[in-house]
Design a protein around this motif. Structure first.
Motif, short mmCIF file in Angstrom:
data_model
loop_
_atom_site.label_atom_id
_atom_site.label_comp_id
_atom_site.label_asym_id
_atom_site.label_seq_id
_atom_site.Cartn_x
_atom_site.Cartn_y
_atom_site.Cartn_z
N VAL A 73 0.86 -1.18 0.00
CA VAL A 73 0.00 0.00 0.00
C VAL A 73 0.90 1.23 0.00
O VAL A 73 1.68 1.43 0.93
CB VAL A 73 -0.95 0.02 1.20
CG1 VAL A 73 -1.85 1.25 1.15
CG2 VAL A 73 -1.79 -1.25 1.24
N SER A 74 0.81 2.03 -1.04
CA SER A 74 1.59 3.27 -1.15
C SER A 74 0.67 4.45 -0.92
O SER A 74 -0.49 4.46 -1.38
CB SER A 74 2.25 3.38 -2.52
OG SER A 74 3.14 2.31 -2.74
N VAL A 75 1.19 5.46 -0.23
CA VAL A 75 0.42 6.66 0.09
C VAL A 75 1.27 7.86 -0.31
O VAL A 75 2.40 8.01 0.15
CB VAL A 75 0.05 6.74 1.58
CG1 VAL A 75 -0.76 8.00 1.86
CG2 VAL A 75 -0.72 5.50 2.01
N ARG A 76 0.73 8.70 -1.18
CA ARG A 76 1.42 9.90 -1.62
C ARG A 76 0.47 11.10 -1.49
O ARG A 76 -0.75 10.93 -1.44
CB ARG A 76 1.89 9.76 -3.07
CG ARG A 76 2.77 8.52 -3.29
CD ARG A 76 3.37 8.50 -4.67
NE ARG A 76 4.33 9.58 -4.83
CZ ARG A 76 5.03 9.80 -5.95
NH1 ARG A 76 4.86 8.99 -6.98
NH2 ARG A 76 5.88 10.79 -6.02
N TYR A 77 1.05 12.31 -1.44
CA TYR A 77 0.26 13.51 -1.21
C TYR A 77 0.40 14.54 -2.34
O TYR A 77 -0.47 15.39 -2.51
CB TYR A 77 0.64 14.15 0.12
CG TYR A 77 0.17 13.34 1.29
CD1 TYR A 77 0.96 12.31 1.81
CD2 TYR A 77 -1.07 13.56 1.87
CE1 TYR A 77 0.53 11.55 2.88
CE2 TYR A 77 -1.51 12.80 2.95
CZ TYR A 77 -0.71 11.80 3.44
OH TYR A 77 -1.14 11.05 4.50
N PHE A 78 1.50 14.53 -3.09
CA PHE A 78 1.70 15.44 -4.22
C PHE A 78 1.52 16.90 -3.82
O PHE A 78 0.88 17.70 -4.51
CB PHE A 78 0.74 15.11 -5.36
CG PHE A 78 0.88 13.72 -5.89
CD1 PHE A 78 0.02 12.70 -5.48
CD2 PHE A 78 1.89 13.41 -6.78
CE1 PHE A 78 0.16 11.41 -5.97
CE2 PHE A 78 2.04 12.12 -7.28
CZ PHE A 78 1.18 11.12 -6.85
N GLY A 79 2.07 17.25 -2.67
CA GLY A 79 2.08 18.64 -2.24
C GLY A 79 0.79 19.13 -1.62
O GLY A 79 0.66 20.33 -1.34
N THR A 80 -0.20 18.24 -1.39
CA THR A 80 -1.46 18.64 -0.78
C THR A 80 -1.66 17.84 0.50
O THR A 80 -0.85 16.98 0.86
CB THR A 80 -2.63 18.40 -1.74
OG1 THR A 80 -2.74 17.00 -2.02
CG2 THR A 80 -2.43 19.16 -3.05
N SER A 81 -2.76 18.12 1.18
CA SER A 81 -3.08 17.40 2.41
C SER A 81 -3.96 16.18 2.18
O SER A 81 -4.26 15.45 3.13
CB SER A 81 -3.78 18.34 3.39
OG SER A 81 -4.98 18.86 2.82
N ARG A 82 -4.40 15.95 0.95
CA ARG A 82 -5.26 14.80 0.65
C ARG A 82 -4.41 13.62 0.20
O ARG A 82 -3.61 13.76 -0.73
CB ARG A 82 -6.28 15.16 -0.43
CG ARG A 82 -7.23 16.26 -0.03
CD ARG A 82 -8.27 16.49 -1.11
NE ARG A 82 -9.19 17.56 -0.76
CZ ARG A 82 -10.28 17.40 0.00
NH1 ARG A 82 -10.56 16.20 0.47
NH2 ARG A 82 -11.06 18.42 0.27
N PRO A 83 -4.58 12.46 0.81
CA PRO A 83 -3.76 11.30 0.42
C PRO A 83 -4.26 10.68 -0.88
O PRO A 83 -5.46 10.69 -1.19
CB PRO A 83 -3.93 10.34 1.59
CG PRO A 83 -5.29 10.67 2.14
CD PRO A 83 -5.48 12.15 1.95
N VAL A 84 -3.31 10.13 -1.63
CA VAL A 84 -3.61 9.37 -2.85
C VAL A 84 -3.02 7.98 -2.65
O VAL A 84 -1.81 7.81 -2.62
CB VAL A 84 -3.02 10.05 -4.10
CG1 VAL A 84 -3.30 9.20 -5.33
CG2 VAL A 84 -3.57 11.45 -4.27
N ALA A 85 -3.89 6.99 -2.48
CA ALA A 85 -3.46 5.64 -2.14
C ALA A 85 -3.46 4.76 -3.39
O ALA A 85 -4.29 4.92 -4.29
CB ALA A 85 -4.37 5.03 -1.08
#
Length: 410
Positions: A78-90
């Motif tokens: 499971v990878s979790v990234r944010y791309f400079g925002t506060s919303r996670p992209v899983a």
């Protein structure tokens, strides 16, 4: 997992069961879908297609729980990234790397205290001159103004020659990176550049490092994309029955760029090596291909204009037919619309014109059609879409390296 629930037999069932246990729904229009990643016709792994923001947030919150639940049978990452925002992209998959990022915390804005901020004195009339106040640009105007273009060095100077050389090197680097050759394709072009490739009497392509040697057999199918891209030419210098393979001028220039800038070779299998290649940027074959594409575009534009003109003529002819049929149906008392064809050369009498009150325009059309009927216009034939026919490039003249081989053989 309860004792009555059987163990999952596939990775898709394992990850879907774990996500449904978190309250997420599966399927089209739901929270997620499970699908496979295929490359070259083979399945390399299984991944989860996250469809909603809610599902991404739930998966990011229970990332460790999902990995622990699937670790026994079919482990998933499971990878979790944010791309400079506060919303996670899983993202969830059973292959690839695992990435865990932390949300970026914005720095608190520091505002000066009221007692620390020094008051700004108001400018007086003596501080700012009227002309200066009118001509001085505002910060908003400076931000909106475009950046000035850099000044080029004077022509003929050392700086100008260095600048032109840097531009040429940058262009050549881009040309070398755009070749997209594999190691075997580059080696094949290098063999053709040394005049070592030729076909024997049985039509088998062989690589002969020196004249008179039996040579090594080479797969002929790998030549087709290189010939179509303008890098290699197959010709018969001494008449039918003796074919040689040599590089064109584009192939020689491309091989020079490959050896000088050494771009990373593209990993290809045998099937991928038979795919079309991109011609050399700025080469002769690219110019011929662009010319052929422009000629094809002009031909198609001419055909399109002829087709539109013919369609307009057909519509005008159909309007004439409608006028004739309406007048004939009005005179004959026909109410149904079956057929919609009036007899050829039909013209109402003067009594019928006065009785049914036909307009003068209609009468003029009927008289003209009775004397000389308008034939139905035919639509022109359209040429089907075909690949561009680009002429093949000739072989480049022998280089010093090729002539040296024959000198060593003598």
């Amino acid at each position: 997992m309860s004792a009555t629930t059987p163990a999952p037999k596939t990775p898709a069932v394992a990850i879907a069961r774990a996500l449904r246990g978190l309250g997420l729904t599966q399927g089209r229009g739901c929270d997620f879908r499970v699908t496979g990643d295929y490359r070259n016709g083979e399945r390399v792994g299984t991944y989860v297609l996250v469809l909603t923001r809610h599902a991404s947030e739930v998966i990011a919150e229970h990332a460790d729980e999902i990995e622990a639940q699937t670790s026994t049978g079919f482990p998933f990452r499971v990878s979790v990234r944010y791309f400079g925002t506060s919303r996670p992209v899983a993202s969830v998959a059973n292959y690839g790397d695992r990435i865990r990022e932390t949300p970026a915390t914005p720095e608190p804005a520091t505002t000066p205290k009221p007692e620390e901020a020094a008051p700004t004195p108001a400018p007086t009339e003596t501080d700012v001159e009227p002309a200066q106040a009118e001509t001085e640009p505002t910060p908003e105007a400076l931000a909106a103004a475009p950046a000035p273009a850099p000044e080029l060095p004077p022509a003929g100077t050392t700086a100008a020659r260095f600048f032109e050389g840097a531009q040429q090197r940058q262009l050549n680097r881009r040309r070398a990176d755009a070749l997209g050759w594999s190691e075997r394709q580059a080696h094949l072009i290098a063999m053709a550049n040394t005049a070592g490739l030729s076909f024997d009497k049985e039509g088998i392509l062989r690589d002969r490092p020196r004249p008179g040697w039996p040579g090594v057999r080479v797969d002929e199918a790998r030549l087709a994309p290189l010939v179509k891209a303008g890098f290699i030419a197959v010709f018969e210098p001494y008449g039918p029955g003796y074919r040689r393979v040599s590089t064109t001028q584009d192939g020689r220039d491309a091989l020079f760029l490959w050896n000088v800038y050494r771009p990373a070779p593209v990993v290809k299998d045998r099937q991928e090596e038979r795919a079309p290649l991109r011609p050399l940027i700025g080469g002769r074959h690219a110019a011929l291909r662009d010319h052929a594409a422009a000629e094809d575009a002009r031909r198609r534009a001419t055909e399109a204009e002829a087709m539109y003109a013919a369609i307009e003529e057909l519509h005008a002819w159909e309007e004439l037919c409608d006028v004739r049929w309406k007048a004939w149906a009005k005179v004959q008392g026909i109410t149904h619309r079956l057929g919609r064809q009036a007899p050829a050369g039909w013209m109402p009498t003067e009594e019928e014109i006065a009785e049914h009150r036909l307009t003068p325009d209609t009468v003029a059309i009927l008289r003209g059609e009775a004397k000389r009927p308008t034939p139905r216009p035919a639509l022109p034939k359209v040429t089907p879409m075909r690949p561009l026919e680009v002429p093949l490039l000739p072989a480049a003249p022998p280089s010093a390296e090729q002539l040296g081989l024959f000198a060593e053989a003598v």
